[in-house]
Motif scaffolding. Structure first.
Motif, PDB file in Angstrom:
ATOM      1  N   VAL A 115     -33.819  64.786  80.798  1.00 46.40           N
ATOM      2  CA  VAL A 115     -33.325  65.051  82.154  1.00 46.40           C
ATOM      3  C   VAL A 115     -34.545  65.103  83.079  1.00 46.40           C
ATOM      4  O   VAL A 115     -35.245  66.120  83.133  1.00 46.40           O
ATOM      5  N   VAL A 166     -28.093  64.184  86.018  1.00 43.81           N
ATOM      6  CA  VAL A 166     -27.787  63.504  84.756  1.00 43.81           C
ATOM      7  C   VAL A 166     -26.408  63.956  84.298  1.00 43.81           C
ATOM      8  O   VAL A 166     -26.114  65.157  84.271  1.00 43.81           O
ATOM      9  N   LEU A 195     -23.416  64.219  81.434  1.00 44.28           N
ATOM     10  CA  LEU A 195     -23.146  64.203  79.995  1.00 44.28           C
ATOM     11  C   LEU A 195     -21.630  64.152  79.861  1.00 44.28           C
ATOM     12  O   LEU A 195     -20.934  65.099  80.246  1.00 44.28           O
ATOM     13  N   LEU A 224     -27.434  73.815  85.124  1.00 45.34           N
ATOM     14  CA  LEU A 224     -26.513  73.258  84.130  1.00 45.34           C
ATOM     15  C   LEU A 224     -25.100  73.562  84.602  1.00 45.34           C
ATOM     16  O   LEU A 224     -24.768  74.721  84.858  1.00 45.34           O
ATOM     17  N   THR A 247     -32.660  69.752  90.036  1.00 42.70           N
ATOM     18  CA  THR A 247     -32.313  68.867  88.925  1.00 42.70           C
ATOM     19  C   THR A 247     -31.008  69.378  88.326  1.00 42.70           C
ATOM     20  O   THR A 247     -30.830  70.595  88.167  1.00 42.70           O
ATOM     21  N   LEU A 283     -27.924  68.959  85.309  1.00 41.35           N
ATOM     22  CA  LEU A 283     -27.309  68.388  84.113  1.00 41.35           C
ATOM     23  C   LEU A 283     -25.829  68.745  84.196  1.00 41.35           C
ATOM     24  O   LEU A 283     -25.450  69.914  84.154  1.00 41.35           O
TER      25      LEU A 283
END
Ligand code: ATP
Length: 236
Positions: free
Chosen positions: A24, A30, A32, A157, A187, A189
């Motif tokens: 990542v 990103v 998933l 996250l 960032t 995820l």
């Protein structure tokens, strides 16, 4: 920012992650994706220290975080919005936010972050004294995200933020995800069952199937992949 190398996680005898390798990069979103039971939640729980992995490495900003407690990992700049939101139903919106800052002690900083949360989600400001349990599903998801932002994470996250929400709220949540990334450089995820929305906002994507990464690459390319379209985008 975050690197997983050949990560194996077990629940007793159940081998939930079978050698997951992921990257990542700093400043990216990103995605998933994967079906029920693929191991998406387990991946996030492993990364944030809520679940121990048996082997392989998880590195945050180059540091191996194996064995660290969730609060220690949070202090390194990672925050996790769990599946199902897990807000405190008997506490007010403001109290829920303040609990998100349990690793902070400076009252001024905490109050500033509460106000930033209200700026991002004006609906929460209007409801600051309302009990968490009385919020709508979409508002609870907003509260869960605002709570995770109280520590001003560099890596966020998100576990199925769109789950159970009406289309209007789904769009609002994805807008916020994009804004956080664009305006704050966070960032992200993003774990999602809503693969089409996730692939639309993400730069890079990973497809998880029964604990293994089956496909990875540019999100736009993954969205065009025939097997992905059939399995996760509801196309024949
Ligand atoms: P979903 O989209 O349905 O939430 P997921 O991709 O997030 O699925 P996980 O929740 O990570 O999948 O589950 C991966 C596997 O691990 C599944 O087979 C699940 O039954 C198993 N599992 C998850 N949590 C536990 C647990 N606490 N104890 C035992 N097995 C578990």
């Amino acid at each position: 920012m975050l690197e997983l190398q050949d990560v194996h996680t077990y629940y007793g005898h159940i081998h939930a992650l079978k050698g997951v390798t992921m990257d990542v990069p700093d400043g990216e979103i990103v995605a998933l994706i994967g079906g029920n039971g693929a191991g998406k939640t387990t991946t996030l729980r492993t990364v944030s220290g809520m679940q121990r992995h048996k082997s392989g490495s998880v590195r945050l900003k180059g540091q191996d975080i194996a064995g660290l407690r969730p609060d220690q990992i949070m202090r390194l700049g990672m925050s996790h919005v769990p599946e199902g939101r897990r807000i405190f139903p008997q506490l007010t919106v403001r109290e829920n936010l303040e609990l998100g800052a349990y690793t902070l002690s400076d009252r001024k900083v905490i109050e500033q972050r509460v106000q930033e949360g209200f700026e991002l989600f004006p609906r929460l400001r209007e409801r600051m004294s309302q009990l968490g349990g009385t919020l709508s599903g979409g508002e609870q998801q907003m509260l869960a995200i605002a709570r995770a932002l109280m520590v001003d994470p560099t890596l966020l996250l998100l576990d199925e933020p769109s789950m159970g929400l009406s289309p209007k709220f789904v769009e609002a949540i994805f807008d916020i995800v994009e804004r956080l990334n664009r305006e704050r450089g966070t960032t992200i995820l993003l774990v999602e069952q809503n693969a089409s929305m996730a692939l639309a906002v993400a730069k890079r994507a990973y497809v998880l199937q029964t604990g293994e990464i089956r496909l990875s690459g540019d999100a736009g390319v993954i969205a065009q992949d025939e097997s992905v379209r059939k399995a996760y985008l509801g196309e024949d």
